[in-house]
Design an enzyme around this catalytic site. Structure first.
Site, PDB file in Angstrom:
ATOM      1  N   ASP A  24     -19.247 -57.992 -18.161  1.00 17.73           N
ATOM      2  CA  ASP A  24     -20.233 -58.200 -17.097  1.00 17.73           C
ATOM      3  C   ASP A  24     -19.645 -59.027 -15.954  1.00 17.73           C
ATOM      4  O   ASP A  24     -18.814 -59.901 -16.193  1.00 17.73           O
ATOM      5  CB  ASP A  24     -21.471 -58.894 -17.691  1.00 17.73           C
ATOM      6  CG  ASP A  24     -22.672 -58.795 -16.773  1.00 17.73           C
ATOM      7  OD1 ASP A  24     -22.662 -57.966 -15.846  1.00 17.73           O
ATOM      8  OD2 ASP A  24     -23.634 -59.561 -16.977  1.00 17.73           O
ATOM      9  N   GLY A  25     -20.111 -58.743 -14.748  1.00 17.31           N
ATOM     10  CA  GLY A  25     -19.749 -59.579 -13.602  1.00 17.31           C
ATOM     11  C   GLY A  25     -18.895 -58.896 -12.543  1.00 17.31           C
ATOM     12  O   GLY A  25     -18.449 -59.553 -11.604  1.00 17.31           O
ATOM     13  N   ASN A  26     -18.691 -57.595 -12.663  1.00 19.85           N
ATOM     14  CA  ASN A  26     -17.877 -56.890 -11.656  1.00 19.85           C
ATOM     15  C   ASN A  26     -18.500 -56.988 -10.264  1.00 19.85           C
ATOM     16  O   ASN A  26     -17.805 -57.210  -9.276  1.00 19.85           O
ATOM     17  CB  ASN A  26     -17.750 -55.397 -12.000  1.00 19.85           C
ATOM     18  CG  ASN A  26     -16.970 -55.157 -13.273  1.00 19.85           C
ATOM     19  OD1 ASN A  26     -16.294 -56.046 -13.759  1.00 19.85           O
ATOM     20  ND2 ASN A  26     -17.083 -53.954 -13.812  1.00 19.85           N
ATOM     21  N   GLY A  27     -19.828 -56.781 -10.208  1.00 21.95           N
ATOM     22  CA  GLY A  27     -20.528 -56.793  -8.923  1.00 21.95           C
ATOM     23  C   GLY A  27     -20.434 -58.163  -8.266  1.00 21.95           C
ATOM     24  O   GLY A  27     -20.131 -58.280  -7.065  1.00 21.95           O
ATOM     25  N   ARG A  28     -20.684 -59.209  -9.046  1.00 25.59           N
ATOM     26  CA  ARG A  28     -20.636 -60.568  -8.480  1.00 25.59           C
ATOM     27  C   ARG A  28     -19.219 -60.948  -8.068  1.00 25.59           C
ATOM     28  O   ARG A  28     -19.005 -61.616  -7.063  1.00 25.59           O
ATOM     29  CB  ARG A  28     -21.200 -61.581  -9.495  1.00 25.59           C
ATOM     30  CG  ARG A  28     -22.721 -61.621  -9.472  1.00 25.59           C
ATOM     31  CD  ARG A  28     -23.277 -62.307 -10.670  1.00 25.59           C
ATOM     32  NE  ARG A  28     -23.125 -61.467 -11.864  1.00 25.59           N
ATOM     33  CZ  ARG A  28     -23.126 -61.926 -13.104  1.00 25.59           C
ATOM     34  NH1 ARG A  28     -23.246 -63.225 -13.312  1.00 25.59           N
ATOM     35  NH2 ARG A  28     -23.010 -61.109 -14.108  1.00 25.59           N
ATOM     36  N   HIS A  41     -15.784 -52.770  -9.759  1.00 25.56           N
ATOM     37  CA  HIS A  41     -15.615 -51.939 -10.958  1.00 25.56           C
ATOM     38  C   HIS A  41     -14.157 -51.495 -11.119  1.00 25.56           C
ATOM     39  O   HIS A  41     -13.640 -51.429 -12.227  1.00 25.56           O
ATOM     40  CB  HIS A  41     -16.537 -50.725 -10.907  1.00 25.56           C
ATOM     41  CG  HIS A  41     -17.988 -51.091 -11.023  1.00 25.56           C
ATOM     42  ND1 HIS A  41     -18.450 -51.982 -11.967  1.00 25.56           N
ATOM     43  CD2 HIS A  41     -19.076 -50.705 -10.319  1.00 25.56           C
ATOM     44  CE1 HIS A  41     -19.766 -52.113 -11.832  1.00 25.56           C
ATOM     45  NE2 HIS A  41     -20.167 -51.356 -10.840  1.00 25.56           N
ATOM     46  N   THR A  71     -27.470 -47.606 -21.910  1.00 26.56           N
ATOM     47  CA  THR A  71     -28.562 -46.650 -21.670  1.00 26.56           C
ATOM     48  C   THR A  71     -29.430 -47.130 -20.500  1.00 26.56           C
ATOM     49  O   THR A  71     -30.125 -46.336 -19.882  1.00 26.56           O
ATOM     50  CB  THR A  71     -29.430 -46.484 -22.939  1.00 26.56           C
ATOM     51  OG1 THR A  71     -29.705 -47.783 -23.502  1.00 26.56           O
ATOM     52  CG2 THR A  71     -28.727 -45.662 -24.003  1.00 26.56           C
ATOM     53  N   TRP A  74     -28.419 -46.314 -16.279  1.00 29.90           N
ATOM     54  CA  TRP A  74     -28.864 -45.149 -15.498  1.00 29.90           C
ATOM     55  C   TRP A  74     -29.772 -45.584 -14.361  1.00 29.90           C
ATOM     56  O   TRP A  74     -30.015 -44.827 -13.426  1.00 29.90           O
ATOM     57  CB  TRP A  74     -29.604 -44.146 -16.388  1.00 29.90           C
ATOM     58  CG  TRP A  74     -28.714 -43.474 -17.393  1.00 29.90           C
ATOM     59  CD1 TRP A  74     -28.642 -43.771 -18.729  1.00 29.90           C
ATOM     60  CD2 TRP A  74     -27.775 -42.411 -17.167  1.00 29.90           C
ATOM     61  NE1 TRP A  74     -27.719 -42.957 -19.340  1.00 29.90           N
ATOM     62  CE2 TRP A  74     -27.171 -42.107 -18.403  1.00 29.90           C
ATOM     63  CE3 TRP A  74     -27.388 -41.694 -16.031  1.00 29.90           C
ATOM     64  CZ2 TRP A  74     -26.197 -41.122 -18.538  1.00 29.90           C
ATOM     65  CZ3 TRP A  74     -26.424 -40.705 -16.165  1.00 29.90           C
ATOM     66  CH2 TRP A  74     -25.830 -40.426 -17.416  1.00 29.90           C
ATOM     67  N   LEU A 136      -4.388 -49.210 -33.093  1.00 28.43           N
ATOM     68  CA  LEU A 136      -5.509 -49.929 -32.472  1.00 28.43           C
ATOM     69  C   LEU A 136      -6.669 -48.953 -32.329  1.00 28.43           C
ATOM     70  O   LEU A 136      -6.503 -47.862 -31.795  1.00 28.43           O
ATOM     71  CB  LEU A 136      -5.100 -50.463 -31.079  1.00 28.43           C
ATOM     72  CG  LEU A 136      -6.221 -51.086 -30.237  1.00 28.43           C
ATOM     73  CD1 LEU A 136      -6.777 -52.348 -30.903  1.00 28.43           C
ATOM     74  CD2 LEU A 136      -5.738 -51.428 -28.833  1.00 28.43           C
ATOM     75  N   ARG A 189     -19.195 -61.943 -24.258  1.00 27.31           N
ATOM     76  CA  ARG A 189     -19.840 -61.477 -23.023  1.00 27.31           C
ATOM     77  C   ARG A 189     -19.335 -62.318 -21.858  1.00 27.31           C
ATOM     78  O   ARG A 189     -19.455 -63.539 -21.877  1.00 27.31           O
ATOM     79  CB  ARG A 189     -21.364 -61.589 -23.101  1.00 27.31           C
ATOM     80  CG  ARG A 189     -22.001 -61.105 -21.814  1.00 27.31           C
ATOM     81  CD  ARG A 189     -23.509 -61.108 -21.824  1.00 27.31           C
ATOM     82  NE  ARG A 189     -23.986 -60.455 -20.596  1.00 27.31           N
ATOM     83  CZ  ARG A 189     -25.032 -59.655 -20.521  1.00 27.31           C
ATOM     84  NH1 ARG A 189     -25.736 -59.406 -21.582  1.00 27.31           N
ATOM     85  NH2 ARG A 189     -25.378 -59.104 -19.372  1.00 27.31           N
TER      86      ARG A 189
HETATM   87  C1  FPP Z   1     -20.842 -54.875 -15.377  1.00 26.35           C
HETATM   88  O1  FPP Z   1     -20.684 -55.448 -14.119  1.00 26.35           O
HETATM   89  C2  FPP Z   1     -19.959 -53.772 -15.592  1.00 26.35           C
HETATM   90  C3  FPP Z   1     -20.323 -52.477 -15.793  1.00 26.35           C
HETATM   91  C4  FPP Z   1     -21.716 -51.999 -15.854  1.00 26.35           C
HETATM   92  C5  FPP Z   1     -19.328 -51.436 -15.962  1.00 26.35           C
HETATM   93  C6  FPP Z   1     -18.133 -51.819 -16.761  1.00 26.35           C
HETATM   94  C7  FPP Z   1     -17.163 -50.742 -16.673  1.00 26.35           C
HETATM   95  C8  FPP Z   1     -15.874 -50.929 -16.400  1.00 26.35           C
HETATM   96  C9  FPP Z   1     -15.261 -52.246 -16.158  1.00 26.35           C
HETATM   97  C10 FPP Z   1     -15.062 -49.710 -16.352  1.00 26.35           C
HETATM   98  C11 FPP Z   1     -13.829 -49.831 -17.167  1.00 26.35           C
HETATM   99  C12 FPP Z   1     -13.925 -49.469 -18.580  1.00 26.35           C
HETATM  100  C13 FPP Z   1     -12.877 -48.943 -19.243  1.00 26.35           C
HETATM  101  C14 FPP Z   1     -13.001 -48.616 -20.674  1.00 26.35           C
HETATM  102  C15 FPP Z   1     -11.604 -48.650 -18.557  1.00 26.35           C
HETATM  103  P1  FPP Z   1     -21.964 -55.519 -13.206  1.00 26.35           P
HETATM  104  O2  FPP Z   1     -21.888 -54.421 -12.218  1.00 26.35           O
HETATM  105  O3  FPP Z   1     -23.192 -55.567 -14.032  1.00 26.35           O
HETATM  106  O4  FPP Z   1     -21.733 -56.903 -12.511  1.00 26.35           O
HETATM  107  P2  FPP Z   1     -22.846 -57.869 -11.921  1.00 26.35           P
HETATM  108  O5  FPP Z   1     -23.670 -58.329 -13.104  1.00 26.35           O
HETATM  109  O6  FPP Z   1     -22.055 -58.977 -11.323  1.00 26.35           O
HETATM  110  O7  FPP Z   1     -23.623 -57.077 -10.911  1.00 26.35           O
END
Ligand code: FPP
Length: 243
Positions: A24-28, A41, A71, A74, A136, A189
């Site tokens: 979690d946390g890609n967006g932030r 992402h 799930t 979406w 693995l 997490r």
């Molecule tokens: C959460 O960040 C992340 C996701 C919903 C997607 C995770 C997917 C990947 C990192 C793709 C890579 C996976 C593999 C197996 C190569 P968020 O968007 O909820 O972040 P936020 O809470 O900061 O908005």
């Protein structure tokens, strides 16, 4: 502490068999840097790749599960969902050779039916090509939800006409979509929230939980080893009394 020293320390003590990660946390991460969510992402996928490579090379843990799409995901904007699926497809197609040569066995955990045909085909190909590997066990939880998984188990039990008396925790576990995997010992997490968000529910009964404020794209080898060291400091008593 240096990475080498930390690695040495972590190796000296019992390691979990199955580590599951909520990325979690890609967006932030992206927002803080003034970048688009999709760039977050993309960096998140690179962080996943870095972790897989590290765990594979150092043979730290035999089972790793990554929660890539739930799930509930979406409900995100369509463009973001499509980007995530393309990213995953690109990762699977682009890394298949390297994964196969490294002895990685790839599994999908989740309902593949609503996924785009191209992504499903890439997954099926990678799963088949790596089915004999066991260095693995890498599981990608995709369109996965803990409640879906439990319901799936119930559906299978009903379809088999399972008897009231014959159904117990052990036999039910064998009907779950995760039946081939050992239960997760450790769930990490990233991103600061302290919840499971419908990830492993049944399987997490005795898992140790670890929450870190580090945002997923920044979760590196050092952060992973620190999490493992924290795990090693815990007493797992599975409900028993430990003296
Ligand atoms: C959460 O960040 C992340 C996701 C919903 C997607 C995770 C997917 C990947 C990192 C793709 C890579 C996976 C593999 C197996 C190569 P968020 O968007 O909820 O972040 P936020 O809470 O900061 O908005």
């Amino acid at each position: 502490m240096s990475l080498e020293k930390l690695l040495e320390e972590v190796r000296a003590r019992p390691l979990p068999r199955h580590v599951a990660l909520i990325m979690d946390g890609n967006g932030r991460w992206a927002k803080r840097k003034g970048l688009s969510r999709t760039e977050g992402h993309r960096q998140g996928a690179l962080a996943a790749e870095r972790l897989i490579r590290f765990v594979g090379r150092e043979k730290l843990v035999p089972y790793i599960t990554l929660f890539a799409f739930s799930t509930e995901n979406w409900n995100r904007p369509r463009e973001e969902i499509e980007f995530l699926f393309r990213l995953l497809e690109g990762f699977i197609r682009g890394k298949l050779k390297e994964l196969a040569e490294a002895g990685v066995r790839l599994r999908l955990l989740g309902d593949p039916r609503p996924l785009p045909t191209r992504l499903r085909a890439a997954i099926e190909e990678a799963v088949a090509a790596t089915a004999a590997n066991d260095a693995l066990h890498l599981t990608v939880a995709l369109n996965f939800g803990g409640r879906w998984a439990i319901l799936e188990g119930v559906r299978r039990a009903l379809a088999q006409g399972a008897s009231h008396e014959g159904l117990d925790e052990e036999s039910f576990s064998r009907l779950l979509p995760s039946a081939e995997l050992p239960e997760p010992d450790f769930i990490i997490r990233t991103g600061g929230h302290k919840r499971l968000s419908n990830f492993f529910l049944w399987e997490a009964a005795y898992a140790e939980l670890y929450f870190t404020p580090i945002l997923w794209p920044d979760f590196d080898e050092q952060a992973f080893l620190e999490a493992l060291r924290d795990y090693q400091g815990r007493t797992r008593n599975f409900g028993r009394v430990v003296t």
